[in-house]
Design a protein around this motif. Structure first.
Motif, PDB file in Angstrom:
ATOM      1  N   LEU A  34      26.827 -39.418   9.309  1.00 59.37           N
ATOM      2  CA  LEU A  34      28.261 -39.486   9.132  1.00 59.37           C
ATOM      3  C   LEU A  34      28.490 -39.831   7.591  1.00 59.37           C
ATOM      4  N   ILE A  50      36.911 -33.970  12.066  1.00 58.42           N
ATOM      5  CA  ILE A  50      35.850 -34.265  12.923  1.00 58.42           C
ATOM      6  C   ILE A  50      36.266 -33.450  14.421  1.00 58.42           C
ATOM      7  N   ILE A  71      30.482 -34.190  15.888  1.00 54.32           N
ATOM      8  CA  ILE A  71      29.754 -35.539  16.477  1.00 54.32           C
ATOM      9  C   ILE A  71      29.545 -35.068  17.787  1.00 54.32           C
TER      10      ILE A  71
END
Ligand SMILES: Cc1cc2nc3c(=O)[nH]c(=O)nc-3n(C[C@H](O)[C@H](O)[C@H](O)COP(=O)(O)OP(=O)(O)OC[C@H]3O[C@@H](n4cnc5c(N)ncnc54)[C@H](O)[C@@H]3O)c2cc1C
Length: 313
Positions: A34, A50, A71
């Protein structure tokens, strides 16, 4: 080492299967990756977004002129009655691990087709459970200071489909610890079976959608006197003693079930689900969203507010 791609079409990364390309796109699994992705966004002077499972977003037809950080994946650790879950893990997987460990309290998680990270941010919930009931702590990454920190539940500011993360887009969920209880495996299995059955009956499961488009309207936010509204619209009586008026009920009784814009259509099963029945564009969905808002405002004088997040508009 992360692999940054350019001009990646986002539609396949959403359950809606709608949306144009991200200028930059990268998949990350941990804080180190990240950090690398964020450094790249800073270097290129672009905004970042995100993305979890893409189950509560509508991506613009023209895409996102920045970096999408997806993610995905990660681990689930069982520690006694606790579950330590990485942000990219799907809710259903975490719920399944809890069941296998003989833990109860998170059976409802099977019904949310998103990641732990997205679900903490939105305080996702169904069948009487919400993230706020199970979260013991959240590991967070601050995209500005590039440092991790931990929040306890009261610092998370959970409320109906809300948390402090909505006020701080720079705070990225890395993992959550869920506090559950030891349970009777047979009872837990039966609860999972019931939830799955009820969901199949009530929601348009397996279709291209983004879940509920709008939040239910709480009486506090309605901006009208409860008794006045119920007197004018007796059909709202069943909701007088509840905290919210369901958005699906308002859309339905405003006559919008089955309404269509292009390939986007309001579900006949659940009027707060706007389905992509083929090749719907974000423009189609936006038109339908505006039509539903107008119809509910015209009939009840109530303002629907989106639960979904818009990307690239
Ligand atoms: C068929 C269907 C049924 C659904 N049923 C329910 C339900 O019963 N109850 C319910 O609450 N929701 C439901 N949803 C909506 C959705 O699944 C939830 O809102 C889910 O929590 C979103 O998670 P996600 O990973 O898909 O987030 P995404 O859609 O990818 O993102 C949503 C928002 O969360 C942010 N985000 C994602 N990951 C992180 C992270 N790690 N840190 C910080 N921010 C992050 C994104 O930036 C974005 O703003 C349903 C959706 C569908 C399609």
């Amino acid at each position: 080492m992360i692999a940054i791609k350019e001009d990646v079409i986002l539609a396949p990364y959403t359950i809606y299967k709608i949306g144009g390309a991200a200028r930059y796109f990268v998949e990350v699994k941990n804080a180190e990756e990240l950090r690398e992705a964020l450094a790249y966004a800073v270097e290129k002077s672009v905004l970042f977004f995100i993305l979890g499972a893409g189950s509560n977003v509508l991506v613009s037809d023209k895409g996102f002129d920045g970096m999408v950080i997806h993610i995905t994946g990660g681990s689930v650790l069982v520690e006694g009655e606790r579950l330590v879950v990485d942000a990219g893990v799907m809710m259903a997987r975490a719920a399944g691990e809890a069941v296998r460990a003989g833990l109860t309290g998170f059976e409802w998680g099977i019904g949310v087709p998103g990641t732990i990270g997205g679900s903490v941010r939105g305080n996702a919930g169904c069948f009487g459970g919400e993230m706020k009931d199970v979260v013991e702590s959240v590991e967070v990454f601050n995209a500005l200071s590039l440092k991790p920190f931990t929040l306890n539940p009261s610092q998370c500011g959970f409320a109906y489909r809300h948390s402090v993360f909505k006020l701080h887009p720079e705070w990225i969920v890395l993992a959550a610890t869920l506090q559950l209880q030891n349970g009777d495996p047979a009872v837990v299995q039966e609860r999972i079976r019931k939830i799955t059955k009820e969901r199949l009956e009530k929601q348009a499961i397996g279709t291209k959608s983004c879940g509920c488009i709008f939040k239910n309207i709480s009486w506090e936010d309605a901006g009208v006197e409860r008794e006045d509204l119920v007197a004018r619209f007796p059909e709202l009586t069943p909701f007088r003693d509840r905290p919210n008026i369901p958005a699906s009920f308002l859309i339905d009784t405003a006559g919008m079930k089955g309404a269509r814009a292009g390939d986007a259509v309001i579900s006949l099963k659940h009027a707060n689900f706007f389905l992509n029945e083929g090749n719907a564009t974000a423009g189609d969905v936006i038109r339908l969203v505006a039509d539903a808002k107008d119809a509910v405002m015209k009939k009840y004088g109530l303002a629907l507010k989106e639960e979904i997040q818009y990307i690239g508009f």
